[in-house]
Write a protein that holds these residues in place. Structure first.
Motif, PDB file in Angstrom:
ATOM      1  N   ASN A   1       0.660  -1.410   0.072  1.00 13.94           N
ATOM      2  CA  ASN A   1       0.023  -0.113  -0.143  1.00 13.94           C
ATOM      3  C   ASN A   1       0.807   1.224  -0.056  1.00 13.94           C
ATOM      4  OD1 ASN A   1       0.602   0.764   2.695  1.00 13.94           O
ATOM      5  ND2 ASN A   1      -0.828  -0.793   3.646  1.00 13.94           N
TER       6      ASN A   1
ATOM      7  N   GLU B   1      -8.646  14.912   6.821  1.00 14.93           N
ATOM      8  CA  GLU B   1      -9.440  14.100   5.762  1.00 14.93           C
ATOM      9  C   GLU B   1     -10.340  14.957   5.079  1.00 14.93           C
ATOM     10  OE1 GLU B   1     -11.861  11.595   8.332  1.00 14.93           O
ATOM     11  OE2 GLU B   1     -13.423  12.856   8.281  1.00 14.93           O
TER      12      GLU B   1
ATOM     13  N   GLU C   1     -17.994  13.123   3.045  1.00 12.18           N
ATOM     14  CA  GLU C   1     -19.169  12.712   4.217  1.00 12.18           C
ATOM     15  C   GLU C   1     -20.480  13.333   3.654  1.00 12.18           C
ATOM     16  OE1 GLU C   1     -17.822  13.169   8.013  1.00 12.18           O
ATOM     17  OE2 GLU C   1     -19.227  11.609   8.484  1.00 12.18           O
TER      18      GLU C   1
ATOM     19  N   ASN D   1     -22.106  11.279   1.171  1.00 14.73           N
ATOM     20  CA  ASN D   1     -22.378   9.755   1.879  1.00 14.73           C
ATOM     21  C   ASN D   1     -21.052   9.069   1.306  1.00 14.73           C
ATOM     22  OD1 ASN D   1     -24.538   9.261   3.055  1.00 14.73           O
ATOM     23  ND2 ASN D   1     -26.055   9.660   1.316  1.00 14.73           N
TER      24      ASN D   1
ATOM     25  N   VAL E   1     -17.471   7.569   2.643  1.00 13.52           N
ATOM     26  CA  VAL E   1     -16.709   7.252   3.786  1.00 13.52           C
ATOM     27  C   VAL E   1     -14.886   7.940   3.365  1.00 13.52           C
ATOM     28  CG1 VAL E   1     -15.503   5.909   5.650  1.00 13.52           C
ATOM     29  CG2 VAL E   1     -17.821   5.380   4.833  1.00 13.52           C
ATOM     30  N   PRO E   2     -14.681   8.900   4.341  1.00 15.08           N
ATOM     31  CA  PRO E   2     -13.407   9.410   4.141  1.00 15.08           C
ATOM     32  C   PRO E   2     -12.319   8.651   4.620  1.00 15.08           C
ATOM     33  CG  PRO E   2     -14.862  11.136   5.375  1.00 15.08           C
ATOM     34  CD  PRO E   2     -15.407   9.546   5.497  1.00 15.08           C
ATOM     35  N   GLN E   3     -11.044   8.769   4.191  1.00 10.73           N
ATOM     36  CA  GLN E   3      -9.869   8.179   4.874  1.00 10.73           C
ATOM     37  C   GLN E   3      -9.004   9.178   5.183  1.00 10.73           C
ATOM     38  OE1 GLN E   3      -8.031   4.694   3.019  1.00 10.73           O
ATOM     39  NE2 GLN E   3      -6.318   5.914   2.794  1.00 10.73           N
ATOM     40  N   SER E   4      -8.404   8.741   6.734  1.00 14.65           N
ATOM     41  CA  SER E   4      -7.852   9.681   7.703  1.00 14.65           C
ATOM     42  C   SER E   4      -6.817  10.520   6.993  1.00 14.65           C
ATOM     43  CB  SER E   4      -7.416   8.852   8.834  1.00 14.65           C
ATOM     44  OG  SER E   4      -6.485   8.033   8.426  1.00 14.65           O
ATOM     45  N   ASP E   5      -6.143   9.801   5.806  1.00 15.93           N
ATOM     46  CA  ASP E   5      -4.869  10.416   5.303  1.00 15.93           C
ATOM     47  C   ASP E   5      -5.325  11.224   3.536  1.00 15.93           C
ATOM     48  OD1 ASP E   5      -4.888   8.281   3.780  1.00 15.93           O
ATOM     49  OD2 ASP E   5      -3.127   7.493   4.656  1.00 15.93           O
TER      50      ASP E   5
ATOM     51  N   GLU F   1      -2.449   6.446  -2.496  1.00 13.08           N
ATOM     52  CA  GLU F   1      -3.157   5.251  -2.466  1.00 13.08           C
ATOM     53  C   GLU F   1      -4.088   5.107  -3.483  1.00 13.08           C
ATOM     54  OE1 GLU F   1      -2.450   2.768   0.247  1.00 13.08           O
ATOM     55  OE2 GLU F   1      -3.779   1.972  -1.590  1.00 13.08           O
TER      56      GLU F   1
ATOM     57  N   ASN G   1      -5.993   2.472  -3.718  1.00  7.68           N
ATOM     58  CA  ASN G   1      -7.274   1.437  -3.243  1.00  7.68           C
ATOM     59  C   ASN G   1      -8.233   2.667  -2.565  1.00  7.68           C
ATOM     60  OD1 ASN G   1      -6.429  -0.894  -3.756  1.00  7.68           O
ATOM     61  ND2 ASN G   1      -5.104  -1.075  -2.181  1.00  7.68           N
ATOM     62  N   PHE G   2      -7.828   3.651  -2.344  1.00  5.20           N
ATOM     63  CA  PHE G   2      -8.830   4.750  -1.624  1.00  5.20           C
ATOM     64  C   PHE G   2      -9.474   5.629  -2.780  1.00  5.20           C
ATOM     65  CE2 PHE G   2      -9.911   8.983   0.177  1.00  5.20           C
ATOM     66  CZ  PHE G   2     -11.188   8.571   0.833  1.00  5.20           C
ATOM     67  N   GLN G   3     -10.739   5.491  -2.980  1.00  7.86           N
ATOM     68  CA  GLN G   3     -11.239   6.280  -4.230  1.00  7.86           C
ATOM     69  C   GLN G   3     -10.457   6.369  -5.399  1.00  7.86           C
ATOM     70  OE1 GLN G   3     -14.273   7.752  -4.304  1.00  7.86           O
ATOM     71  NE2 GLN G   3     -14.879   6.743  -2.102  1.00  7.86           N
TER      72      GLN G   3
END
Lengths: 558, 101
Positions: free
Chosen positions: A12, A37, A42, A45, A47-51, A72, A74-76
């Motif tokens: 990752n 984030e 949000e 609708n 879900v956000p990611q902390s970084d 990353e 894998n996030f969005q």
């Protein structure tokens, strides 16, 4: 000795950085506990990611100070939003400051991105322009190294920034392209590009293909140790080659030798590519009589402001110099040309010829004015999109765009006032290429002026929403809206000009706009040479707060 | 999207904060911040709505076993209960010392 390979692709974003930095030197900035984030997801609708999907870490690589920026996928889909974009731009801006002050911080970008995050649309667009600006400035001091390991690859606006890297490394698994296959299929039809055909995709935009045509410098195995070794070798490459985005004559000569009326095979292109040497293209105004030019707002305003309708060698890019008072101004506009050699660029889209021609015209100004009075450059913007096509991507549309970005940014940094005048559409990669690197952006306040990152049909398809759902979301997030008034709230506009007849300007309209252009040029002459003023406007303080806060916090942690 | 809060009594102190996982398909992100209060507080944000009961059961069982004093943030993108438990265990492992209740 046989050593087991450790896959880099499978790691990752955070693990990728850790695997490259010397042991014990990893220090993350704006880590997941710092609370940055996305403020926009949000509400939609999601879900956000902390970084926010971007990891920034400082440390050492082969005992040299470095900052590694890792996206990353894998996030969005690795999409660039306001926070993630500001993290990347902010880190590059601080690396630039370091290098100017004699601290040789090496910037390394690990790409895994679909481009602009469509849910944050114009935030991403502005951030990518800022990333490009920082890269062009930084490259003068130190190598900017990009790595495209793969899984997602490098798409959209971020592909333009990959085209700016001093050195680009890719694996076979990686893909590099401006328009993704799904978008091309949506915009141009399945005959143009079948987005389900994996073999076709990798044969067009995959790592091996990109390497064979010279769009990347090194093809790497998917192995941590070999990728690290390649990066270390590239760190000291600064003076050994010219940046790809500066090789305007070479790429223009190559593209001129291509027959784009049919779908090209990669092998044919490789042959033409290798046989071609860089030649200055001679202007041939004579046989390009413009008897029935295709009408467009861009052409109307270009003609109105310059009293000419001349194009040099590419009929779709108008360029001329004009003196107004004490100011010498070069005007550049991209216009429709129904006879364009490239069928996908006939409606005023920014395609291969257009991107490289813009780069040529802007660089000409920089070269001609090298020892003296630096003339202003005005980009007249009315661009419906970048050209969506198979040939376009095979031949490196991202690189053509990067060349134009490079040229405009270089001109601005050299002290040429660069002004953008938006008279019609300013969309996506086309706007990044032609308009977003300027000191000041002026826009006509008119219903026909639209600024966004993707047509509603494509955006709905990619984000798996209906057009109705998409329109609902645009009401909540000004950065997602398509109208110029919403765009103005983001603070990047120098001026939104009311009361002008945008489609059929009268003499007084032209005079009024010329006055505003002259004023903007004067302001640019005394203003900063970077894009920092976009974050200092009152609207930006309200509506790009996260972009500002991320930079402030990064500076504290740096 | 749905946001849920859970709270459990806790007795075990945690050494460090920890972060694991990605908000990506079938996965989730877990942030663990040690706390002095004698309870585990969990905030779950998930894109899959209507699974409150399942979350309650999965988290209840887990924190019954590992009664750690912590504030925990879970950002979920459709992880299965098995993946959730694995990620939580991994987070505690990264965090350092924990003992079974």
């Amino acid at each position: 000795m046989n050593v087991l390979k450790v896959s880099f692709v499978e790691l990752n974003a955070r693990e990728r950085i850790k695997s490259l930095l010397d042991e014990g030197t990893y220090r993350e900035l704006l880590d997941p506990f710092d609370g940055f984030e996305s403020p926009h997801l949000e509400r939609q609708n999601i879900v956000p990611q902390s970084d926010d999907g971007v990891v920034i870490a400082k440390g050492e690589i082969n005992q040299q100070p470095a900052v590694i920026i890792s996206i990353e996928g894998n996030f969005q889909g690795g999409g660039i939003g306001e926070v993630s974009g500001a993290k990347i731009a902010g880190a590059l801006e601080l690396a630039l400051r370091d290098n100017k002050e004699g601290i040789p911080t090496r910037p390394i970008l690990l790409y895994d991105t679909g481009g602009v995050r469509l849910q944050e649309a114009n935030y991403g667009l502005l951030a990518i322009a800022e990333i490009g600006a920082a890269m062009v400035a930084l490259r003068e001091y130190t190598s900017v190294i990009g790595v495209i390991p793969g899984k997602i690859g490098c798409f959209g606006g971020m592909s333009l920034t990959a085209g700016l890297c001093s050195s680009l490394v890719m694996t076979k698994e990686g893909r590099l392209t401006l328009n993704g296959p799904e978008v091309i299929e949506q915009e141009a039809g399945i005959e143009e590009f079948d987005s389900q055909d994996r073999q076709l995709i990798w044969n067009t935009i995959g790592g091996e293909q990109r390497y064979s045509l010279g769009f990347v410098d090194k093809l790497a195995d998917d192995d941590v140790e070999s990728i690290k070794k390649i990066i270390v070798n590239q760190l000291d490459h600064k003076d050994t080659h010219r940046f790809r985005s500066e090789q305007v004559d070479l790429y223009r000569s190559r593209i001129q030798k291509i027959d784009p009326s049919q779908l090209l095979s990669p092998l044919d292109v490789r042959r033409v590519w290798n046989e071609t040497v860089a030649e200055k293209r001679a202007g041939d105004e004579s046989d390009r009589s413009e008897e029935n030019p295709d009408e467009s707002r861009g052409r109307t305003w270009f003609t109105g402001l310059t009293d000419t309708a001349k194009s040099d060698d590419v009929p779709s890019v108008l360029c001329t110099d004009k003196t107004v008072g004490d100011e010498r101004i070069r005007y550049i506009a991209v216009v429709p040309d129904s006879n364009n050699r490239f069928p996908r660029a006939r409606k005023g889209e920014v395609g291969l010829e257009e991107g490289w021609a813009i780069a040529h015209y802007v660089r000409e100004v920089i070269e001609q004015d090298e020892d003296g009075n630096r003339r202003a450059i005005v980009a007249i913007v009315d661009v419906p999109s970048q050209a969506y096509g198979y040939n376009e991507e095979l031949l490196g549309l991202h690189q053509a765009g990067a060349a134009a970005v490079d040229a405009y940014a270089k001109a601005r940094q050299a002290g040429h006032p660069v002004i953008t005048l938006i008279v019609g559409n300013a969309i996506s990669g086309a706007f990044l290429t032609h308009g977003l690197q300027s000191n000041h952006i002026l826009a006509l306040n008119d219903e026909g002026v639209n600024i966004h990152v993707m047509s509603k049909q494509s955006a709905a398809r990619i984000t798996r929403r209906t057009i109705e759902e998409l329109e609902k979301a645009t009401k909540k997030i000004p950065a997602m809206a398509y109208d110029v008034v919403s765009f103005a709230t983001l603070g990047a506009l120098h001026e939104l000009i009311d009361g002008v007849e945008a489609s059929h300007p009268k003499c007084e309209d032209i005079e009024k706009i010329e006055g505003r252009i002259i004023a903007a040029i004067a302001s640019a002459r005394s203003g900063p040479l970077d894009l920092s003023n976009r974050l200092q406007s009152l609207q930006a303080i309200d509506n790009r707060l996260a972009s500002i806060k991320v930079r402030e916090r990064l500076k504290e942690l740096w | 999207m749905e946001t849920m809060f859970f709270e459990y009594p806790a007795t075990k102190e945690l050494a460090n904060k920890a972060h694991v996982g990605v908000v990506g398909s079938g996965d989730l992100e877990v942030l663990v911040i040690p706390s002095d209060e004698p309870r585990t507080k969990v905030e779950v944000r998930t894109g899959m709505t209507g699974f409150d009961e399942t979350w309650g059961k999965v988290l209840g069982r887990f924190f019954n076993q590992y009664a750690v004093q912590a504030n925990i943030q879970v950002n979920d993108f459709g992880a299965t209960p098995g993946v959730v438990s694995l990620r939580l265990a991994q987070a505690l492992e990264v965090s350092g010392k924990y003992e079974r209740a």
